[in-house]
Write a protein that holds these residues in place. Sequence first.
Motif, PDB file in Angstrom:
ATOM      1  N   UNK A 181       0.709  -1.231  -0.017  1.00 18.28           N
ATOM      2  CA  UNK A 181      -0.063  -0.064  -0.136  1.00 18.28           C
ATOM      3  C   UNK A 181       0.999   1.140   0.082  1.00 18.28           C
ATOM      4  N   UNK A 182       2.076   1.397   0.792  1.00 16.07           N
ATOM      5  CA  UNK A 182       2.833   2.343   0.698  1.00 16.07           C
ATOM      6  C   UNK A 182       3.728   2.663  -0.370  1.00 16.07           C
ATOM      7  N   UNK A 183       4.574   1.457  -0.343  1.00 17.62           N
ATOM      8  CA  UNK A 183       5.671   1.505  -1.425  1.00 17.62           C
ATOM      9  C   UNK A 183       4.985   1.571  -2.718  1.00 17.62           C
ATOM     10  N   UNK A 184       4.270   0.451  -3.081  1.00 17.48           N
ATOM     11  CA  UNK A 184       3.906   0.217  -4.463  1.00 17.48           C
ATOM     12  C   UNK A 184       2.594   1.177  -4.776  1.00 17.48           C
ATOM     13  N   UNK A 185       1.563   1.070  -4.151  1.00 21.25           N
ATOM     14  CA  UNK A 185       0.548   2.121  -4.484  1.00 21.25           C
ATOM     15  C   UNK A 185       0.635   3.514  -4.224  1.00 21.25           C
TER      16      UNK A 185
END
Length: 603
Positions: free
Chosen positions: A52-56
């Motif tokens: 959720x944080x790094x990718x999205x």
Amino acid sequence: MPFLTPDAPPVDPAEFLTRPRQERIRLLATFWGEYGFGTPKMVHTIYIVKLLVLYVGGGVALATLTSDVGGMFDIGQWWDQPIIYQKLVLWTLFLELFGIGGTWGPLAAHFKPMTGGISYWARPDTIRLPPWPGKVPFTAGDNRTPFDVLLYLATLASFLYAAASGGTRLDGFGVTMVEPGLMALSAALLVLCGLRDKVLFLASRGEQYLPILVISALAGATLTFTDFIVAAKLVIVIVWVGASISKMNHHFLNVIPPMVSNAPFIPTFLKRAHYRSLPDDLKPSRLAWFMAHVLGTTAELAVPLVLLFSTNWTITLLAVGSMVLFHVFITQTFPLAVPLEWNILFGYIAVFLFAGHFAGDGYGIGDFSEAWMLPVFVAALVFFPVLGNLRPDLVSFLPSMRQYAGNWASATWAFAPGAEAKLNQLKRPAKNQIDQLIEGMGYDPDVAEMTMQMTLSWRSMHSQGRGLFSVLQNYLGDEYETYSLREAEFCCNSIIGWNFGDGHLHDDQLIDALQRRLDFAPGEFVVAWVESQPIHRPTQEYFVMDAALGIVERGTWLVADCVKEQPWLPNGPVPTDVSWRHPDYHPASAPAPASAPAPRANA
């Protein structure tokens, strides 16, 4: 399931290791049926945060802040913009090739350190595996050179630079796109990387993203905007349909129960319902059959075709929602290769392509600007899936679109006492997984060994595992109990930095590379390896390889014989048909065939 501590089988680890091997497999396979790997939820939380944080979050921020399409929270402004689609693909390529996408972390046996990828591929003298070393000039050898490192870093940089570029308006396009030249450069560097080391191409999931780079490079010159969108639709539909067709086999039914059992948020009663009768019968239940062949193969074949051909807005929206849910379901099971980013991206692509560019608005399969484009694109996209299903020895299971199909090239490694430690002499940033658990995670040696044997039980729950254990029982005879067995996919991760369930990454090419470096004695390191089942044959071909002696046995088994057995083989090894055996080195329990043909050349 505890948040901080793992679930563990109800047995003393030291006593467990004194039991016969097949009894151990039965205990652990039964445990897996209810608890999966037993991973604490803290680990899954780490993956969720990364996703959720790094990718999205990182991907959307990068794409929107550099594209003049509104802020990252102005979703209504950018969700259907092609430059966002392109940049999210580039961001995914970057993370995958960096090594923090799929096959990252403890669920992929990267315990400590948790990142393979760049720590291997930016390091000279690690092992590389060229796909055609005898055919493509300047690719021979298996040692990573400074040139390979520079090429790898340049490829990473090209993805990131293109993703951060401002974009351009092409002639005849009413929208902003990534500069085609940057996409062409990224595609060319990715191909060069792959020719030097097939691991890098597969790790980037190049078989699915390279076509997107190519059609992006052609935008504005050869392709109109409509051509670009329809070609992108063909790319994703052929991935879905190819995967569906490859699942129409005897293997796939055995994939669903252990996959669901490893899902951290599915209730125990529902996990048990996927087996006929835990703990005595681990064959798939009727519910598992429904999940596999109705919600799996049938839906994955029919719904994408509806998306491709539908000009009804309501039906299209329902189909889009179905494919989004399909990928969300896979994501929440946390499959062992943990391809979470890939599944989230494909969910978004389904929305972008089919809801954002509705076929009824002129983006249908019949709307190419030139008649030749449809057959040419289809032929190019289905070439490797068709070849790979007919001749799996020639094509990795990823370009063959057999992800999740259960029909995988696989292997089990067998080490004589003490021989496994030799692998720690390799130049690489990580030790063997057993040592990562003991030295890096503080596991007791017996607990660490039982943890590693969990992966064997997982393999035994799939069809090819039963064949591999049968071959090793026949080949090793009475010594079967004295060898340390390891799941090759996990071992491969610690040696080359990545694996996605592809046995072609740890076949005789890798074993030969290990032998040149480590010089195992005869009998110290034995490999049972099996090729994927061709779509038109009922058998799988296997070989046995002694690292010091080369391939010493070839044969086949019937897939039907494997799928009807329990994971622990209570009726003994499944039957095998030995086609060739080394005349001077074969198990005492089975004489060599009276007339043995010469072995084929090592692949």
